[in-house]
Design an enzyme around this catalytic site. Structure first.
Site, PDB file in Angstrom:
ATOM      1  N   CYS A 151      -9.570  14.192  44.592  1.00  0.00           N
ATOM      2  CA  CYS A 151     -10.773  14.464  43.254  1.00  0.00           C
ATOM      3  C   CYS A 151     -10.745  12.545  42.075  1.00  0.00           C
ATOM      4  O   CYS A 151     -10.346  11.781  42.231  1.00  0.00           O
ATOM      5  CB  CYS A 151      -9.677  14.794  42.100  1.00  0.00           C
ATOM      6  SG  CYS A 151     -10.162  16.883  42.433  1.00  0.00           S
TER       7      CYS A 151
ATOM      8  N   HIS B 230     -11.583  15.098  36.339  1.00  0.00           N
ATOM      9  CA  HIS B 230     -10.813  16.009  35.344  1.00  0.00           C
ATOM     10  C   HIS B 230      -9.538  15.291  34.407  1.00  0.00           C
ATOM     11  O   HIS B 230      -9.950  14.074  35.061  1.00  0.00           O
ATOM     12  CB  HIS B 230      -9.975  16.521  36.652  1.00  0.00           C
ATOM     13  CG  HIS B 230      -8.754  16.642  37.507  1.00  0.00           C
ATOM     14  ND1 HIS B 230      -7.831  15.809  37.570  1.00  0.00           N
ATOM     15  CD2 HIS B 230      -9.444  16.281  38.835  1.00  0.00           C
ATOM     16  CE1 HIS B 230      -7.246  15.128  38.963  1.00  0.00           C
ATOM     17  NE2 HIS B 230      -8.108  15.612  39.166  1.00  0.00           N
TER      18      HIS B 230
END
Length: 201
Positions: free
Chosen positions: A177, A161
């Site tokens: 992440c 992301h």
């Protein structure tokens, strides 16, 4: 004779100046890490390390048997993400943020299963346990830790992301992440699709 000496002196000066100008670049490429203070919205305070070495182009063959649906390779050590299109016409290399600790890091094969523009965010149960003061929900927008775009992986809770906090890129600063600059995730978002294979090493 004086003209010849002046020309030689000028050449010598320019050569020395060029070496001097190149030195910081060489030093930067050869440096490995430096410490910097960072205070991102959703990560603990304290020094983190930014990687400046090992950031180089890779070949896809050692990592994938084919490029069907395209391929994403995330190298945790060099903090870099590589993308190859299915027809090999596009290759991209992006700096990333990676998990803060080894226990938050996952390696192996997965794939993109969902793509979202303007993602919202909820901390995972383990994040809330570690950081009970964090909000239960953050809507899309400038305060959202997932930035402008998110690629959801087949592993629960794992994403590639964007981030609005550009200080995180190049650092061990995430809770699991892989983060990219918003302009880079927007480009990667346009190049990938559901089914794009992903390998984290």
């Amino acid at each position: 004779m004086e003209k010849k000496l002046t020309a030689l002196s000028r050449r010598a000066f320019l050569g020395t100046a060029a070496i001097g100008l190149a030195t910081p670049a060489i030093a930067q490429v050869n440096s490995t890490e430096y410490e910097a203070e960072v205070a991102p919205d959703w990560a603990p305070m304290g020094p983190v390390r930014r990687n400046a070495s090992g950031f180089r182009a890779q070949d896809w063959q050692p990592y994938f048997s084919n490029l069907r649906n395209g391929a994403v390779l995330v190298d945790i050590s060099s903090r870099a993400l590589h993308f190859w299109s299915a027809d090999e016409s596009v290759y991209k290399l992006y700096p990333t943020s990676v998990p803060m600790t080894e226990d938050l890091t996952r390696r192996g094969r997965t794939k993109i299963v969902r793509k979202v523009v303007g993602p919202d965010w909820r901390p995972t149960p383990s994040m809330k346990k570690r950081n009970p003061e964090w909000p239960d929900y953050v809507p899309p927008g400038p305060d959202n830790p997932l930035g402008t775009h998110a690629l959801y992986l087949s592993w629960t809770y794992y994403r590639i992301h964007g981030t609005h906090d550009t200080r995180k890129i190049g650092r061990r600063s995430s809770n699991g992440c892989i983060g990219l600059y918003n302009e880079h995730i927007a480009e990667l978002f346009s190049l990938t699709k559901n089914g794009t294979q992903v390998l984290l090493i």
